[in-house]
Design a protein around this motif. Structure first.
Motif, PDB file in Angstrom:
ATOM      1  N   THR A   1      12.562  84.538  -4.819  1.00 13.11           N
ATOM      2  CA  THR A   1      11.003  84.534  -4.479  1.00 13.11           C
ATOM      3  C   THR A   1      10.265  86.031  -4.980  1.00 13.11           C
ATOM      4  OG1 THR A   1      11.232  85.533  -2.356  1.00 13.11           O
ATOM      5  CG2 THR A   1      11.299  83.243  -2.667  1.00 13.11           C
ATOM      6  N   LEU A   2      11.099  86.963  -5.264  1.00 15.42           N
ATOM      7  CA  LEU A   2      10.527  88.258  -5.603  1.00 15.42           C
ATOM      8  C   LEU A   2      10.866  88.573  -7.022  1.00 15.42           C
ATOM      9  CD1 LEU A   2      10.745  90.881  -2.630  1.00 15.42           C
ATOM     10  CD2 LEU A   2       8.550  90.032  -4.036  1.00 15.42           C
ATOM     11  N   ARG A   3      10.048  88.918  -7.747  1.00 16.47           N
ATOM     12  CA  ARG A   3      10.344  89.345  -9.181  1.00 16.47           C
ATOM     13  C   ARG A   3       9.915  90.893  -9.555  1.00 16.47           C
ATOM     14  NH1 ARG A   3       6.696  86.719 -11.543  1.00 16.47           N
ATOM     15  NH2 ARG A   3       8.057  84.816 -12.349  1.00 16.47           N
ATOM     16  N   ILE A   4      10.724  91.792 -10.124  1.00 17.51           N
ATOM     17  CA  ILE A   4      10.816  93.184 -10.460  1.00 17.51           C
ATOM     18  C   ILE A   4       9.917  93.259 -11.599  1.00 17.51           C
ATOM     19  CG2 ILE A   4      11.767  95.284 -10.590  1.00 17.51           C
ATOM     20  CD1 ILE A   4      14.005  94.484  -8.948  1.00 17.51           C
ATOM     21  N   LEU A   5       8.800  93.811 -11.588  1.00 20.40           N
ATOM     22  CA  LEU A   5       8.249  94.205 -12.903  1.00 20.40           C
ATOM     23  C   LEU A   5       8.733  95.537 -13.393  1.00 20.40           C
ATOM     24  CD1 LEU A   5       4.334  93.549 -11.736  1.00 20.40           C
ATOM     25  CD2 LEU A   5       5.699  92.036 -12.953  1.00 20.40           C
ATOM     26  N   PRO A   6       8.618  95.454 -14.755  1.00 22.73           N
ATOM     27  CA  PRO A   6       9.250  96.632 -15.453  1.00 22.73           C
ATOM     28  C   PRO A   6       8.556  97.951 -15.469  1.00 22.73           C
ATOM     29  CG  PRO A   6       8.315  95.311 -17.054  1.00 22.73           C
ATOM     30  CD  PRO A   6       8.105  94.498 -15.735  1.00 22.73           C
TER      31      PRO A   6
ATOM     32  N   SER B   1       7.233  85.340  -7.508  1.00 19.37           N
ATOM     33  CA  SER B   1       7.418  84.202  -8.573  1.00 19.37           C
ATOM     34  C   SER B   1       6.592  82.839  -8.160  1.00 19.37           C
ATOM     35  CB  SER B   1       8.912  83.825  -8.583  1.00 19.37           C
ATOM     36  OG  SER B   1       9.557  82.911  -7.425  1.00 19.37           O
ATOM     37  N   SER B   2       5.998  82.243  -9.108  1.00 19.73           N
ATOM     38  CA  SER B   2       5.332  81.294  -9.000  1.00 19.73           C
ATOM     39  C   SER B   2       5.859  80.106  -8.388  1.00 19.73           C
ATOM     40  CB  SER B   2       4.629  80.927 -10.154  1.00 19.73           C
ATOM     41  OG  SER B   2       3.615  79.583 -10.120  1.00 19.73           O
ATOM     42  N   LEU B   3       5.301  79.217  -7.572  1.00 16.89           N
ATOM     43  CA  LEU B   3       5.770  77.843  -7.002  1.00 16.89           C
ATOM     44  C   LEU B   3       5.579  76.707  -7.799  1.00 16.89           C
ATOM     45  CD1 LEU B   3       5.298  78.106  -3.244  1.00 16.89           C
ATOM     46  CD2 LEU B   3       7.377  78.707  -4.361  1.00 16.89           C
ATOM     47  N   GLU B   4       4.650  77.121  -8.846  1.00 15.02           N
ATOM     48  CA  GLU B   4       4.361  76.089  -9.829  1.00 15.02           C
ATOM     49  C   GLU B   4       5.034  76.269 -11.143  1.00 15.02           C
ATOM     50  OE1 GLU B   4       0.222  73.967 -11.965  1.00 15.02           O
ATOM     51  OE2 GLU B   4       0.113  76.077 -10.364  1.00 15.02           O
TER      52      GLU B   4
ATOM     53  N   ALA C   1      11.444  74.935 -18.840  1.00 18.24           N
ATOM     54  CA  ALA C   1      10.515  74.981 -17.444  1.00 18.24           C
ATOM     55  C   ALA C   1       9.646  76.466 -17.626  1.00 18.24           C
ATOM     56  CB  ALA C   1      11.137  74.822 -16.173  1.00 18.24           C
ATOM     57  N   VAL C   2       8.418  76.730 -17.566  1.00 17.72           N
ATOM     58  CA  VAL C   2       7.709  77.979 -17.369  1.00 17.72           C
ATOM     59  C   VAL C   2       6.903  77.984 -16.118  1.00 17.72           C
ATOM     60  CG1 VAL C   2       7.955  78.182 -19.974  1.00 17.72           C
ATOM     61  CG2 VAL C   2       5.952  77.170 -18.843  1.00 17.72           C
ATOM     62  N   GLU C   3       6.658  79.192 -15.708  1.00 15.62           N
ATOM     63  CA  GLU C   3       5.681  79.461 -14.464  1.00 15.62           C
ATOM     64  C   GLU C   3       4.426  79.340 -14.818  1.00 15.62           C
ATOM     65  OE1 GLU C   3       6.864  82.669 -11.986  1.00 15.62           O
ATOM     66  OE2 GLU C   3       8.846  82.422 -12.111  1.00 15.62           O
ATOM     67  N   ASN C   4       3.390  78.789 -14.179  1.00 18.07           N
ATOM     68  CA  ASN C   4       2.115  79.194 -14.138  1.00 18.07           C
ATOM     69  C   ASN C   4       1.871  80.688 -13.653  1.00 18.07           C
ATOM     70  OD1 ASN C   4      -0.787  79.190 -13.139  1.00 18.07           O
ATOM     71  ND2 ASN C   4      -0.852  77.360 -14.075  1.00 18.07           N
ATOM     72  N   SER C   5       1.234  81.643 -14.339  1.00 17.82           N
ATOM     73  CA  SER C   5       1.470  82.819 -14.104  1.00 17.82           C
ATOM     74  C   SER C   5       0.093  83.672 -14.559  1.00 17.82           C
ATOM     75  CB  SER C   5       2.766  83.532 -14.400  1.00 17.82           C
ATOM     76  OG  SER C   5       2.742  84.895 -14.080  1.00 17.82           O
ATOM     77  N   GLY C   6      -0.350  84.501 -13.950  1.00 17.86           N
ATOM     78  CA  GLY C   6      -1.260  85.602 -14.525  1.00 17.86           C
ATOM     79  C   GLY C   6      -0.604  86.812 -14.732  1.00 17.86           C
ATOM     80  N   LEU C   7       0.781  86.857 -15.028  1.00 17.27           N
ATOM     81  CA  LEU C   7       1.309  88.091 -15.363  1.00 17.27           C
ATOM     82  C   LEU C   7       0.942  88.690 -16.700  1.00 17.27           C
ATOM     83  CD1 LEU C   7       4.953  87.705 -14.279  1.00 17.27           C
ATOM     84  CD2 LEU C   7       3.097  89.179 -13.480  1.00 17.27           C
ATOM     85  N   TRP C   8       0.643  87.888 -17.674  1.00 11.49           N
ATOM     86  CA  TRP C   8       0.532  88.058 -19.176  1.00 11.49           C
ATOM     87  C   TRP C   8      -0.339  89.259 -19.497  1.00 11.49           C
ATOM     88  CZ3 TRP C   8      -0.536  83.573 -23.009  1.00 11.49           C
ATOM     89  CH2 TRP C   8      -0.106  83.917 -24.128  1.00 11.49           C
ATOM     90  N   TYR C   9      -1.529  89.144 -19.151  1.00 12.67           N
ATOM     91  CA  TYR C   9      -2.622  90.097 -19.415  1.00 12.67           C
ATOM     92  C   TYR C   9      -3.095  91.024 -18.284  1.00 12.67           C
ATOM     93  CZ  TYR C   9      -2.859  88.166 -23.990  1.00 12.67           C
ATOM     94  OH  TYR C   9      -2.627  87.903 -25.351  1.00 12.67           O
ATOM     95  N   SER C  10      -2.128  91.462 -17.323  1.00 11.98           N
ATOM     96  CA  SER C  10      -2.352  92.116 -16.181  1.00 11.98           C
ATOM     97  C   SER C  10      -2.461  93.731 -16.668  1.00 11.98           C
ATOM     98  CB  SER C  10      -1.061  92.036 -15.198  1.00 11.98           C
ATOM     99  OG  SER C  10      -0.047  92.422 -15.500  1.00 11.98           O
TER     100      SER C  10
ATOM    101  N   GLU D   1      -4.323  77.867 -19.563  1.00 11.97           N
ATOM    102  CA  GLU D   1      -3.403  78.261 -18.577  1.00 11.97           C
ATOM    103  C   GLU D   1      -2.365  79.311 -19.209  1.00 11.97           C
ATOM    104  OE1 GLU D   1      -3.239  77.592 -15.111  1.00 11.97           O
ATOM    105  OE2 GLU D   1      -4.605  76.029 -15.503  1.00 11.97           O
ATOM    106  N   LEU D   2      -2.042  80.230 -18.548  1.00 11.13           N
ATOM    107  CA  LEU D   2      -1.094  81.426 -18.819  1.00 11.13           C
ATOM    108  C   LEU D   2      -0.104  81.028 -18.040  1.00 11.13           C
ATOM    109  CD1 LEU D   2      -3.176  84.542 -18.768  1.00 11.13           C
ATOM    110  CD2 LEU D   2      -2.725  83.267 -20.641  1.00 11.13           C
ATOM    111  N   CYS D   3       1.279  80.911 -18.882  1.00 10.61           N
ATOM    112  CA  CYS D   3       2.667  80.783 -18.460  1.00 10.61           C
ATOM    113  C   CYS D   3       3.585  81.789 -18.772  1.00 10.61           C
ATOM    114  CB  CYS D   3       3.169  79.452 -18.808  1.00 10.61           C
ATOM    115  SG  CYS D   3       2.156  77.888 -18.342  1.00 10.61           S
ATOM    116  N   TYR D   4       4.530  81.797 -17.932  1.00  9.70           N
ATOM    117  CA  TYR D   4       5.586  82.875 -18.156  1.00  9.70           C
ATOM    118  C   TYR D   4       7.241  82.377 -17.769  1.00  9.70           C
ATOM    119  CZ  TYR D   4       8.494  86.736 -16.106  1.00  9.70           C
ATOM    120  OH  TYR D   4       9.350  87.659 -15.805  1.00  9.70           O
ATOM    121  N   SER D   5       7.903  83.049 -18.471  1.00 12.81           N
ATOM    122  CA  SER D   5       9.368  82.700 -18.080  1.00 12.81           C
ATOM    123  C   SER D   5      10.418  83.922 -18.445  1.00 12.81           C
ATOM    124  CB  SER D   5       9.905  81.615 -19.084  1.00 12.81           C
ATOM    125  OG  SER D   5      11.275  81.477 -18.924  1.00 12.81           O
TER     126      SER D   5
END
Length: 349
Positions: free
Chosen positions: A111-116, A129-132, A140-149, A264-268
């Motif tokens: 459930t936890l993701r480590i950012l670099p 981590s996203s549940l979606e 499969a990719v996650e719906n996520s706002g990580l991209w441009y944080s 939608e921004l997505c991540y994997s």
């Protein structure tokens, strides 16, 4: 020594009712933090309440959090209290980010993701981590706002090829503080580690008349990024032909992959998704309509481009490169202190 758990809630003005909910779950005592509070409790109550605390975090993504446990958290003053305060006061950290310890990570499963990032050692910074999950042809990719944080600069892996995409519609990002940090970090990787990188750029007729767009692609080029360009309508036709209708961007960035599907921004972080994206990009680059160099692009559209003088744009790109080279040697904390001034200069070049 007795172990204690600490749950920090950072953000909001005044007393945060979320702190009271954490207190009810853990039976803990509250210590003040800058811009927030720290709830300290027995380690057993800490671990028992972690699932409910994760639910609270998911439903309150506007705040930042601290999740640690160990004898170092002994009250009335945890050993790492100053570090917790530093995290609480960090202006460059993004909403929903969590400072957590190794034991919390281990007990949290996937459930936890480590950012670099490594600016709050010995703890890690990450998020839930996203549940979606979004099914795509890449996997499969996650719906996520990580991209441009504000933390995204470190997604460029200096030891792995960086194959990305962008579009003219993203100019607001590239001229924002986050965009400048991202650009500077990639420039640093390219210079120090000789990172191989490529950026596929989608453009429209309006982009050809935009000084911001033309300046950016020349800056990409002078920083050592291989530039490939494709007209928006040709890219749209490609995605429709490949069963990717609605895809705006698909990027393979070292160990990370980013997709933009509609708005939608997505991540994997799945390597098979990354490999699939690489294959998709290679198919795209095989099209005859792709411009294989900046020179070919400028020659093709010199009648449409607002200012087609290539030497003018090279001079501006060299100025931008010198600006980035002045910025990159600063320590991270200093970078954030001077960032606004550098972004003002970057926009003015």
């Amino acid at each position: 020594m007795t172990a204690f758990g600490c749950i920090g809630v950072i953000g909001g003005a005044g007393w945060n009712p979320l702190v009271a909910q954490v207190q009810v779950l853990t039976g803990g005592d509250v210590l003040p933090l800058p811009r927030g509070s720290l709830v300290c409790c027995d380690s057993d109550r800490y671990f028992d309440s972690l699932p409910q605390i994760r639910d609270l975090i998911r439903t309150n993504p506007q705040y930042r959090y601290i999740l640690t446990t160990g004898s170092f958290n002994k009250i009335p003053r945890p050993v790492f209290y100053d570090l917790y305060c530093d995290f609480a006061m960090s202006a460059h950290r993004s909403p929903s980010e969590i400072l957590f310890c190794t034991q919390t990570f281990a007990m949290s499963g996937t459930t936890l993701r480590i950012l670099p990032v490594s600016d709050h050692l010995p703890f890690s910074v990450g998020n839930l981590s996203s549940l979606e999950l979004v099914p795509t042809l890449f996997g499969a990719v996650e719906n996520s706002g990580l991209w441009y944080s504000k933390s995204n600069v470190n997604y460029v892996d200096p030891y792995d090829r960086f194959d990305a995409m962008t579009r003219g519609s993203e100019m607001a990002f590239w001229y924002s503080p986050e965009g400048f940090m991202y650009l500077a970090h990639q420039a640093l990787c390219n210079r120090v580690y000789r990172t191989q990188s490529r950026r596929i750029i989608g453009f429209s007729i309006q982009d050809l008349k935009s000084d911001e767009f033309i300046k950016l692609i020349f800056v990409f080029d002078i920083l050592g990024i291989t530039v490939r360009l494709i007209y928006d309508e040709d890219f749209t036709q490609f995605t429709e032909d490949q069963g990717l209708a609605g895809f705006k961007i698909f990027s393979r960035a070292g160990a990370y992959s980013f997709l933009k599907i509609g708005d939608e921004l997505c991540y994997s972080d799945n390597s098979s998704v990354a490999d699939s994206i690489t294959a998709g990009q290679e198919e795209l680059l095989g099209l005859l309509c792709v411009h294989d160099s900046l020179e070919a692009f400028m020659m093709k559209f010199q009648q449409v481009i607002h200012k087609p003088d290539r030497e003018l744009w090279r001079r501006r790109a060299r100025k931008a490169k010198r600006l980035i080279e002045r910025f990159n040697p600063y320590p991270l904390a200093m970078k954030h202190a001077v960032l606004d001034d550098f972004v003002t200069q970057w926009r003015a070049i």
